[in-house]
Enzyme design. Structure first.
Site, mmCIF file in Angstrom:
data_model
loop_
_atom_site.group_PDB
_atom_site.id
_atom_site.type_symbol
_atom_site.label_atom_id
_atom_site.label_comp_id
_atom_site.label_asym_id
_atom_site.label_seq_id
_atom_site.Cartn_x
_atom_site.Cartn_y
_atom_site.Cartn_z
ATOM 1 N N ASP A 7 -5.384 10.736 -12.084
ATOM 2 C CA ASP A 7 -5.314 9.305 -11.573
ATOM 3 C C ASP A 7 -6.163 9.287 -10.167
ATOM 4 O OD1 ASP A 7 -4.048 6.576 -11.424
ATOM 5 O OD2 ASP A 7 -3.186 7.454 -9.561
ATOM 6 N N HIS A 57 -1.739 1.555 -2.181
ATOM 7 C CA HIS A 57 -1.692 3.021 -1.855
ATOM 8 C C HIS A 57 -1.259 3.416 -0.606
ATOM 9 C CE1 HIS A 57 -5.578 2.291 -0.111
ATOM 10 N NE2 HIS A 57 -6.167 2.126 -1.378
ATOM 11 N N HIS A 153 1.685 3.944 -4.190
ATOM 12 C CA HIS A 153 1.077 4.677 -5.357
ATOM 13 C C HIS A 153 0.390 6.001 -4.673
ATOM 14 C CE1 HIS A 153 0.880 1.945 -8.906
ATOM 15 N NE2 HIS A 153 1.195 1.228 -8.038
#
Length: 240
Positions: A7, A57, A153
């Site tokens: 990712d 994030h 995230h």
């Protein structure tokens, strides 16, 4: 069978607009077991992070100020992923960004596709669950994968969660082992292989009954109809 679940986090939505990778997280599977080997780095992008991306994030430009640039970790990254199958959720997004970063290294840099095969778990989930939500969070709920520690995230955390989801989607969970330093920013060589007890007794094999086989065949027919002929198990039988 060596697979890398990967990712990224980025400064924005498109490399065509000059956006950059700011975090890469990847964990290694070998024969469907996490080996403990992983790759994780935060990266200095040399540009501002879009406010919308930072909300997702939680990574700021100030945090990245002293981090290495992609060029500084590129050789380590390529060595870690080369020859593996990459497992990525919404793979075109991450692969597009990684290819853009590799392209900045010069004309001799190879693309991701030249070094790895890629499996997109979003495309797989859409085939298995047509018409349903197939975000990583939705898949966690569907397959009972714990993502309670995921308020924002993060590339390494999301890679670890995606590994659990992928194993559940493609045949069930197996023993998962991570190195003691799995949460740190380390390279791929810090952890050893998965450990299996030498004295573990042989697994008991229980054969299905005729009724269970019939129920299985009926369930596959339902899945095949709902997915318009895309049932993976039946597809394998047809090919054979």
């Amino acid at each position: 069978m060596r697979q890398i679940v990967l990712d990224t986090e980025t400064t924005g939505l498109s490399p065509a607009d000059g956006h950059r990778v700011i975090e890469i997280g990847a964990v290694e599977l070998f024969n469907r077991r996490l080996t403990g080997k992983h790759f994780h780095h935060y990266l200095q992008p040399d540009r501002a992070i879009d406010p919308g991306a930072e909300e997702v994030h939680g990574i700021s430009n100030e945090f990245l100020a002293d981090k290495p640039r992609f060029a500084d970790v590129a050789a380590e990254f390529v060595e870690f992923v080369a020859g593996a199958e990459l497992i990525i959720h919404n793979a075109p997004f991450d692969v597009g960004f990684l290819n853009a970063e590799l392209g900045r290294l010069g004309a001799d840099a190879e693309t991701i596709g030249a070094q790895c095969s890629v499996l997109d778990t979003l495309a797989l989930a859409r085939r298995l669950h047509p018409g349903q939500r197939n975000t990583l969070d939705a898949l966690c709920r569907r397959y009972g994968v714990d993502n309670s520690g995921r308020s924002l995230h993060g590339a390494l955390l999301d890679a670890q969660i995606l590994a659990d989801v992928y194993l559940a989607m493609t045949g069930g969970q197996v023993t998962l082992l991570l190195g003691d330093d799995a949460g740190g920013t380390v390279g791929a060589s810090h952890a050893g292989p998965a450990r299996v007890r030498a004295d573990r007794p042989a697994l008991r094999v229980i054969m299905p009954t005729a009724d269970e086989i019939a129920a299985h065949v009926a369930r596959l027919a339902v899945i095949d109809q709902a997915s318009r002929g895309q049932c993976l198990w039946l597809a394998a039988e047809r090919e054979s």
